[in-house]
Scaffold this motif. Structure first.
Motif, short mmCIF file in Angstrom:
data_model
loop_
_atom_site.label_atom_id
_atom_site.label_comp_id
_atom_site.label_asym_id
_atom_site.label_seq_id
_atom_site.Cartn_x
_atom_site.Cartn_y
_atom_site.Cartn_z
N MET A 253 7.16 -15.19 -22.55
CA MET A 253 8.32 -14.46 -21.99
C MET A 253 8.43 -13.36 -22.64
N GLU A 254 8.79 -12.46 -21.37
CA GLU A 254 8.96 -10.80 -21.44
C GLU A 254 10.19 -10.46 -22.19
N GLN A 255 10.33 -9.56 -22.97
CA GLN A 255 11.66 -9.40 -23.39
C GLN A 255 11.52 -7.72 -23.53
N GLU A 256 12.76 -7.32 -22.85
CA GLU A 256 13.10 -5.74 -22.74
C GLU A 256 13.66 -5.24 -24.26
N VAL A 257 12.72 -4.31 -24.74
CA VAL A 257 13.31 -3.57 -25.96
C VAL A 257 13.63 -1.99 -25.76
N TYR A 258 14.73 -1.75 -26.20
CA TYR A 258 14.90 -0.38 -26.34
C TYR A 258 14.37 0.21 -27.44
N VAL A 259 13.18 1.12 -27.37
CA VAL A 259 12.65 1.84 -28.50
C VAL A 259 13.16 2.27 -29.27
N ASP A 260 14.47 3.35 -28.67
CA ASP A 260 15.20 4.31 -29.40
C ASP A 260 16.29 3.31 -30.14
N LEU A 261 16.71 2.43 -29.70
CA LEU A 261 17.72 1.61 -30.48
C LEU A 261 16.88 0.87 -31.74
N TYR A 262 15.91 0.40 -31.25
CA TYR A 262 15.10 -0.34 -32.22
C TYR A 262 14.73 0.53 -33.54
N PHE A 263 14.28 1.75 -33.07
CA PHE A 263 14.05 2.69 -34.19
C PHE A 263 15.18 2.95 -35.05
N LEU A 264 16.44 3.05 -34.19
CA LEU A 264 17.48 3.53 -35.09
C LEU A 264 18.27 2.46 -35.96
N ILE A 265 18.14 1.21 -35.56
CA ILE A 265 18.80 0.10 -36.22
C ILE A 265 17.63 -0.20 -37.41
N ASN A 266 16.43 -0.11 -37.18
CA ASN A 266 15.53 -0.02 -38.51
C ASN A 266 15.73 1.01 -39.51
N THR A 267 15.83 2.14 -39.08
CA THR A 267 15.91 3.20 -39.93
C THR A 267 17.43 3.07 -40.70
N CYS A 268 18.38 2.68 -40.14
CA CYS A 268 19.44 2.38 -40.91
C CYS A 268 19.56 1.18 -41.88
N MET A 269 18.80 0.23 -41.29
CA MET A 269 18.52 -1.00 -42.26
C MET A 269 17.84 -0.54 -43.52
N ASN A 270 16.50 0.25 -43.15
CA ASN A 270 15.73 1.05 -44.34
C ASN A 270 16.57 1.60 -45.37
N LEU A 271 17.54 2.42 -44.87
CA LEU A 271 18.35 3.45 -45.59
C LEU A 271 19.47 2.43 -46.41
N LEU A 272 19.90 1.50 -45.68
CA LEU A 272 21.13 0.64 -46.65
C LEU A 272 20.26 -0.06 -47.55
N THR A 273 18.92 -0.35 -47.35
CA THR A 273 18.16 -1.22 -48.35
C THR A 273 17.65 -0.26 -49.86
N LEU A 274 17.39 0.94 -49.44
CA LEU A 274 17.14 2.02 -50.38
C LEU A 274 18.24 2.09 -51.18
N MET A 275 19.38 2.34 -50.44
CA MET A 275 20.64 2.63 -51.31
C MET A 275 21.33 1.48 -52.04
N ILE A 276 21.04 0.52 -51.60
CA ILE A 276 21.51 -0.94 -52.46
C ILE A 276 20.45 -1.10 -53.72
N THR A 277 19.17 -0.90 -53.30
CA THR A 277 18.09 -0.85 -54.51
C THR A 277 18.59 0.27 -55.49
N ALA A 278 19.03 1.44 -55.20
CA ALA A 278 19.33 2.39 -56.01
C ALA A 278 20.59 2.14 -56.94
N THR A 279 21.65 1.49 -56.08
CA THR A 279 22.78 0.79 -56.85
C THR A 279 22.54 -0.19 -57.73
N LEU A 280 21.68 -1.19 -57.45
CA LEU A 280 21.31 -2.26 -58.45
C LEU A 280 20.59 -1.85 -59.79
N LEU A 281 19.74 -0.72 -59.48
CA LEU A 281 18.84 -0.25 -60.64
C LEU A 281 19.42 1.14 -61.38
#
Length: 285
Positions: free
Chosen positions: A1-29
């Motif tokens: 089954m083919e699925q349409e993916v918007y690369v720019d949106l996919y990149f933006l979401i993953n970048t934001c999630m990575n940034l949030l993960t780094l910030m939470i890690t910094a807060t916890l440690l």
């Protein structure tokens, strides 16, 4: 089954999630974070996510590569001259756990919002979806931080600023308050601040700095001009017992964020590794 993916949106979401993960890690440690390093690392992780999508990397090797990417992001954001590989591995492990928990909480919130029929469609078709994503990410981040604190990954740490005048030079230290630090000079009963050796030696006269780098107490006390300002403090560690040289400051003040007041402490220069948030340890009276 083919699925349409918007690369720019996919990149933006993953970048934001990575940034949030780094910030939470910094807060916890309790780690300091350079914003530009965090953004660049998060963006690099976002590029990897797009690359992995086109390669179709899944399963075991996909997880291994994701873990390696989190390690590289942690190294780029948290690495300092004082950090060891053990510290970076700790940041990586917390980062991986944070990413997993964050993803799980976001999925649960997405399902909840979907049940109450909030607009969760494609962001290209419904602009409110971007706001919903931001809301879900914020709520998931808050839940992850609170969960980490509940599990004991993060403990409230108190810091004070130490301003010490040593032989005419002023040294400013950020000291972590440690109730387990019971180090005292036995004759006067003064408490001892254990401070980063490199910071203290750089402020001392050259002859005294060189003498303190010797393991022999005879070198520390050889110059009468400095001998009256040095106290020997007995210490016991896992590697054995020894005498630790501690300096008597000309003047010392503490600032706890509310007030500045004089205090009577000795300062003992000692190697301090794996510390990026502080360069001294103090026991408050």
């Amino acid at each position: 089954m083919e699925q349409e993916v918007y690369v720019d949106l996919y990149f933006l979401i993953n970048t934001c999630m990575n940034l949030l993960t780094l910030m939470i890690t910094a807060t916890l440690l309790h780690r300091k974070v350079s914003r530009w390093r965090a953004w660049l690392s998060a963006a690099a992780g976002g590029l990897w996510a797009v690359f992995a999508l086109f390669l179709g990397m899944e399963g075991f090797w996909g997880l291994v590569c994701d873990g390696a990417v989190i390690f590289l992001m942690s190294a780029a954001v948290f690495a300092t001259q004082k950090n060891s590989i053990k510290t970076l591995l700790k940041c990586t492990i917390v980062g991986i756990l944070t990413s997993m928990i964050l993803g799980g909480v976001m999925t649960a919130l997405y399902a909840l919002f979907n049940r109450i029929k909030l607009p969760l469609g494609d962001a290209q078709e419904n602009s409110s979806s971007v706001l919903i994503f931001a809301l879900i990410a914020a709520l998931a981040g808050l839940a992850t931080v609170q969960g980490g604190r509940f599990l004991g990954l993060s403990k409230k740490t108190e810091y004070v600023t130490v301003n010490a005048e040593l032989f005419g030079k002023t040294v400013t230290l950020r000291a972590m308050v440690d109730t387990g630090n019971h180090l005292r000079e036995p004759i006067s009963g003064r408490s001892v601040i254990v401070a980063d050796r490199a910071r203290i030696l750089a402020a001392l006269p050259t002859s005294l700095s060189q003498a303190l780098q010797s393991p022999s107490a005879e070198e520390w006390l050889s110059d009468n001009k400095y001998a009256t300002r040095i106290r020997l403090v007995p210490t016991s560690t896992a590697t054995g017992s020894r005498m630790l040289p501690a300096l008597l400051p000309d003047k010392l003040t503490l600032t706890n964020g509310k007030e500045t007041y004089p205090a009577d402490y000795l300062i003992a220069p000692a190697p301090m590794e794996d510390t990026s948030d502080f360069d001294a340890v103090i026991a408050m009276h």
